[in-house]
Design a protein around this motif. Structure first.
Motif, PDB file in Angstrom:
ATOM      1  N   SER A  88       0.830  -1.206   0.000  1.00  0.00           N
ATOM      2  CA  SER A  88       0.000   0.000   0.000  1.00  0.00           C
ATOM      3  C   SER A  88       0.867   1.260   0.000  1.00  0.00           C
ATOM      4  O   SER A  88       0.546   2.244  -0.665  1.00  0.00           O
ATOM      5  CB  SER A  88      -0.965   0.003   1.177  1.00  0.00           C
ATOM      6  OG  SER A  88      -0.273  -0.045   2.397  1.00  0.00           O
ATOM      7  N   LEU A 146       2.290   1.696  -3.616  1.00  0.00           N
ATOM      8  CA  LEU A 146       1.246   2.144  -4.537  1.00  0.00           C
ATOM      9  C   LEU A 146       0.860   3.600  -4.293  1.00  0.00           C
ATOM     10  O   LEU A 146       0.727   4.389  -5.243  1.00  0.00           O
ATOM     11  CB  LEU A 146       0.021   1.237  -4.430  1.00  0.00           C
ATOM     12  CG  LEU A 146       0.183  -0.167  -4.993  1.00  0.00           C
ATOM     13  CD1 LEU A 146      -1.064  -0.997  -4.693  1.00  0.00           C
ATOM     14  CD2 LEU A 146       0.444  -0.120  -6.481  1.00  0.00           C
ATOM     15  N   LEU A 147       0.681   3.972  -3.028  1.00  0.00           N
ATOM     16  CA  LEU A 147       0.327   5.355  -2.715  1.00  0.00           C
ATOM     17  C   LEU A 147       1.450   6.321  -3.075  1.00  0.00           C
ATOM     18  O   LEU A 147       1.206   7.399  -3.618  1.00  0.00           O
ATOM     19  CB  LEU A 147      -0.015   5.489  -1.231  1.00  0.00           C
ATOM     20  CG  LEU A 147      -1.344   4.889  -0.808  1.00  0.00           C
ATOM     21  CD1 LEU A 147      -1.419   4.788   0.699  1.00  0.00           C
ATOM     22  CD2 LEU A 147      -2.478   5.744  -1.334  1.00  0.00           C
ATOM     23  N   THR A 162       3.801   5.955  -5.367  1.00  0.00           N
ATOM     24  CA  THR A 162       3.873   6.065  -6.827  1.00  0.00           C
ATOM     25  C   THR A 162       2.742   6.935  -7.359  1.00  0.00           C
ATOM     26  O   THR A 162       2.956   7.815  -8.206  1.00  0.00           O
ATOM     27  CB  THR A 162       3.821   4.671  -7.472  1.00  0.00           C
ATOM     28  OG1 THR A 162       4.894   3.886  -6.944  1.00  0.00           O
ATOM     29  CG2 THR A 162       3.938   4.749  -8.976  1.00  0.00           C
ATOM     30  N   PHE A 163       1.534   6.717  -6.863  1.00  0.00           N
ATOM     31  CA  PHE A 163       0.388   7.509  -7.309  1.00  0.00           C
ATOM     32  C   PHE A 163       0.574   8.988  -6.988  1.00  0.00           C
ATOM     33  O   PHE A 163       0.321   9.853  -7.831  1.00  0.00           O
ATOM     34  CB  PHE A 163      -0.903   6.984  -6.663  1.00  0.00           C
ATOM     35  CG  PHE A 163      -2.091   7.853  -6.937  1.00  0.00           C
ATOM     36  CD1 PHE A 163      -2.696   7.841  -8.180  1.00  0.00           C
ATOM     37  CD2 PHE A 163      -2.597   8.697  -5.962  1.00  0.00           C
ATOM     38  CE1 PHE A 163      -3.792   8.652  -8.450  1.00  0.00           C
ATOM     39  CE2 PHE A 163      -3.683   9.508  -6.207  1.00  0.00           C
ATOM     40  CZ  PHE A 163      -4.281   9.490  -7.456  1.00  0.00           C
ATOM     41  N   LEU A 164       1.030   9.305  -5.771  1.00  0.00           N
ATOM     42  CA  LEU A 164       1.205  10.700  -5.393  1.00  0.00           C
ATOM     43  C   LEU A 164       2.345  11.360  -6.170  1.00  0.00           C
ATOM     44  O   LEU A 164       2.244  12.532  -6.545  1.00  0.00           O
ATOM     45  CB  LEU A 164       1.453  10.816  -3.889  1.00  0.00           C
ATOM     46  CG  LEU A 164       0.247  10.537  -3.004  1.00  0.00           C
ATOM     47  CD1 LEU A 164       0.643  10.534  -1.531  1.00  0.00           C
ATOM     48  CD2 LEU A 164      -0.846  11.571  -3.243  1.00  0.00           C
ATOM     49  N   GLN A 165       3.413  10.635  -6.440  1.00  0.00           N
ATOM     50  CA  GLN A 165       4.512  11.196  -7.226  1.00  0.00           C
ATOM     51  C   GLN A 165       4.071  11.500  -8.657  1.00  0.00           C
ATOM     52  O   GLN A 165       4.371  12.568  -9.198  1.00  0.00           O
ATOM     53  CB  GLN A 165       5.700  10.228  -7.258  1.00  0.00           C
ATOM     54  CG  GLN A 165       6.507  10.202  -5.987  1.00  0.00           C
ATOM     55  CD  GLN A 165       7.334  11.447  -5.816  1.00  0.00           C
ATOM     56  OE1 GLN A 165       6.872  12.452  -5.289  1.00  0.00           O
ATOM     57  NE2 GLN A 165       8.557  11.387  -6.258  1.00  0.00           N
ATOM     58  N   ILE A 166       3.350  10.574  -9.267  1.00  0.00           N
ATOM     59  CA  ILE A 166       2.884  10.781 -10.644  1.00  0.00           C
ATOM     60  C   ILE A 166       1.864  11.911 -10.701  1.00  0.00           C
ATOM     61  O   ILE A 166       1.933  12.780 -11.585  1.00  0.00           O
ATOM     62  CB  ILE A 166       2.313   9.473 -11.219  1.00  0.00           C
ATOM     63  CG1 ILE A 166       3.447   8.474 -11.448  1.00  0.00           C
ATOM     64  CG2 ILE A 166       1.554   9.724 -12.522  1.00  0.00           C
ATOM     65  CD1 ILE A 166       2.991   7.092 -11.837  1.00  0.00           C
ATOM     66  N   SER A 167       0.938  11.946  -9.755  1.00  0.00           N
ATOM     67  CA  SER A 167      -0.079  12.997  -9.782  1.00  0.00           C
ATOM     68  C   SER A 167       0.529  14.368  -9.503  1.00  0.00           C
ATOM     69  O   SER A 167       0.112  15.361 -10.104  1.00  0.00           O
ATOM     70  CB  SER A 167      -1.208  12.686  -8.798  1.00  0.00           C
ATOM     71  OG  SER A 167      -0.713  12.608  -7.484  1.00  0.00           O
ATOM     72  N   SER A 168       1.526  14.463  -8.622  1.00  0.00           N
ATOM     73  CA  SER A 168       2.155  15.762  -8.395  1.00  0.00           C
ATOM     74  C   SER A 168       2.958  16.199  -9.626  1.00  0.00           C
ATOM     75  O   SER A 168       2.982  17.386  -9.966  1.00  0.00           O
ATOM     76  CB  SER A 168       3.052  15.727  -7.165  1.00  0.00           C
ATOM     77  OG  SER A 168       4.186  14.923  -7.384  1.00  0.00           O
ATOM     78  N   SER A 198       2.208   9.103   2.347  1.00  0.00           N
ATOM     79  CA  SER A 198       2.004   7.724   1.904  1.00  0.00           C
ATOM     80  C   SER A 198       2.116   6.755   3.076  1.00  0.00           C
ATOM     81  O   SER A 198       1.339   5.809   3.182  1.00  0.00           O
ATOM     82  CB  SER A 198       3.022   7.348   0.835  1.00  0.00           C
ATOM     83  OG  SER A 198       2.874   8.156  -0.292  1.00  0.00           O
ATOM     84  N   SER A 220      -1.007   7.086   5.289  1.00  0.00           N
ATOM     85  CA  SER A 220      -2.148   6.457   4.626  1.00  0.00           C
ATOM     86  C   SER A 220      -2.022   4.938   4.625  1.00  0.00           C
ATOM     87  O   SER A 220      -3.005   4.222   4.852  1.00  0.00           O
ATOM     88  CB  SER A 220      -2.267   6.956   3.184  1.00  0.00           C
ATOM     89  OG  SER A 220      -2.438   8.346   3.160  1.00  0.00           O
TER      90      SER A 220
END
Length: 80
Positions: free
Chosen positions: A10, A13-14, A16-22, A65, A68
């Motif tokens: 988790s 995944l979180l 990676t998601f936050l890095q890509i979205s930022s 991350s 969360s």
């Protein structure tokens, strides 16, 4: 071992998601300043200079991350 695995997956995944979205957000909101470069068209360099950035944004994303992932781990543990 199962808790460690859930936390690690988790977190990754979180993170990676936050890095890509930022990165997407920063790319979408970036506006270059062409007015300075128009006056210096004869002296523009053909080199690319990479500026060292601060590690603080990455650390903030890592902490968010981890927090969360901890709450996800507790939620999964309560269900079992």
């Amino acid at each position: 071992m199962k808790k460690y695995l859930i936390f690690t997956i988790s977190f990754l995944l979180l993170f990676t998601f936050l890095q890509i979205s930022s990165g997407l957000f920063l790319t979408a909101t970036y506006t270059p300043d062409f007015s300075e470069s128009l006056g210096m068209s004869n002296t523009l360099s053909q080199e690319v200079i990479f500026v060292q950035s601060s590690p603080i944004p990455t650390l903030i994303i890592a902490v968010l991350s981890a927090i969360s992932a901890y709450f996800i781990l507790n939620k999964v543990a309560k269900k079992n």
